[in-house]
Enzyme design. Sequence first.
Site, PDB file in Angstrom:
ATOM      1  N   ASP A  42      -0.200   6.694  -4.128  1.00  0.00           N
ATOM      2  CA  ASP A  42      -1.448   6.400  -4.824  1.00  0.00           C
ATOM      3  C   ASP A  42      -1.807   7.507  -5.816  1.00  0.00           C
ATOM      4  O   ASP A  42      -2.144   7.230  -6.982  1.00  0.00           O
ATOM      5  CB  ASP A  42      -2.591   6.237  -3.820  1.00  0.00           C
ATOM      6  CG  ASP A  42      -2.598   4.879  -3.148  1.00  0.00           C
ATOM      7  OD1 ASP A  42      -1.686   4.075  -3.423  1.00  0.00           O
ATOM      8  OD2 ASP A  42      -3.510   4.615  -2.353  1.00  0.00           O
ATOM      9  N   HIS A  83       0.856  -1.177   0.000  1.00  0.00           N
ATOM     10  CA  HIS A  83       0.000   0.000   0.000  1.00  0.00           C
ATOM     11  C   HIS A  83       0.897   1.233   0.000  1.00  0.00           C
ATOM     12  O   HIS A  83       2.120   1.131  -0.006  1.00  0.00           O
ATOM     13  CB  HIS A  83      -0.942   0.000   1.207  1.00  0.00           C
ATOM     14  CG  HIS A  83      -2.158  -0.860   1.020  1.00  0.00           C
ATOM     15  ND1 HIS A  83      -3.041  -0.680  -0.022  1.00  0.00           N
ATOM     16  CD2 HIS A  83      -2.639  -1.909   1.746  1.00  0.00           C
ATOM     17  CE1 HIS A  83      -4.017  -1.565   0.065  1.00  0.00           C
ATOM     18  NE2 HIS A  83      -3.797  -2.330   1.123  1.00  0.00           N
TER      19      HIS A  83
END
Length: 373
Positions: free
Chosen positions: A168, A138
């Site tokens: 992200d 992540h």
Amino acid sequence: MTGSLRGLKVLDFSTLLPGPMATLFLAEAGAEVIKIERPETGEDMRYYPPTWGDSSVNFSLLNRGKKSVTVDLKNQSEREKLIPLIEQADIFVEQFRPGVMARLGLDYESIVKINPKIIYCSISGFGQDGPKQHLAGHDINYVGDAGLLSLGLGSSDNPVVPPALIADIGGGSYPAVINILLALRERDLSGKGCYIDVAMTDGVLPFLWWALGKTSASGASPENGNDRLTGGSPRYQLYTTRDQRFVAAGPLEDKFWAAFVEAIGLSEEYRNDSVNPQETIRQVALIIKNQSATYWEPILKRANCCCSIVKNVSEALKDEQFRDRGVFDNTLVSGSGDELPAVPIPIVPGLKSQDGSQKSAPLLGEHNNELLK
């Protein structure tokens, strides 16, 4: 349909944040974005708290103005329903781990046989090749692997988790949009589509431009929280006020530093911050700590020295600068008619779709009858 990308069709197989944020940019510029979701449940983000109306507010914000169809990608006959859409599509976005789309028969090599002009964008943590390509991760892992996290970790007793999902969005969404737009331009010139491999960890590296340069030139990595832009300088620092608010101080240039220290009344002996930066930080902190944020805000504003009071999100939503520029004018609408500000997408008005400032996120499979014929 208006907007600079009007007439373009996007098939969006992505989930969660990086891909959906990228395709939100495309939708805001006028492209028709069609989300391909699992039957019955849809993508995971639909159930992330907090809820708003019948769905997650996070999902709704990221998928405003898009369409949704449901297809079981593990079922060949179901996948075949997508062929007409693939034939018409301009852009194809996916965010599975490397190899998944090949197993489903939806990889670039398969899709380009159906539509040679397709622009196919894969977004993943580490890219489609290399020793880490299949590793789960992540944002916090990607910024850690890129070295960015090491520059501002806080202390060992109180480590700081980054407040922004830099990998992200900055490493995934933005590079995807940029490369898709470049590929569209290339297609205009050559008539051919292409494959785009976006690795979020690679995309973090431009944020370290100065740290990469310093490390390469000196052979030593910047230390945690101890460099000019990471807490080692009094000129780029957070100072606590008496009421536990914070002054964001960025008077890097000499003229701004001079204005800042004059405005707060720093003793002359500490103004040359090259002598003992840590002592200057300590002395400035003592001064700022003596008064409240409401005391310092007008003083710093008059000094115009790159210093301001840190706002919380509620205050930012009400900021007159954003209001004056219409940043939050677009709204997200729920099925029951409730509204909240849409995610501000930094596309200038002349290039953005003008087909209504009020839009909603799609219900799961809402456009099956329209699009899956």
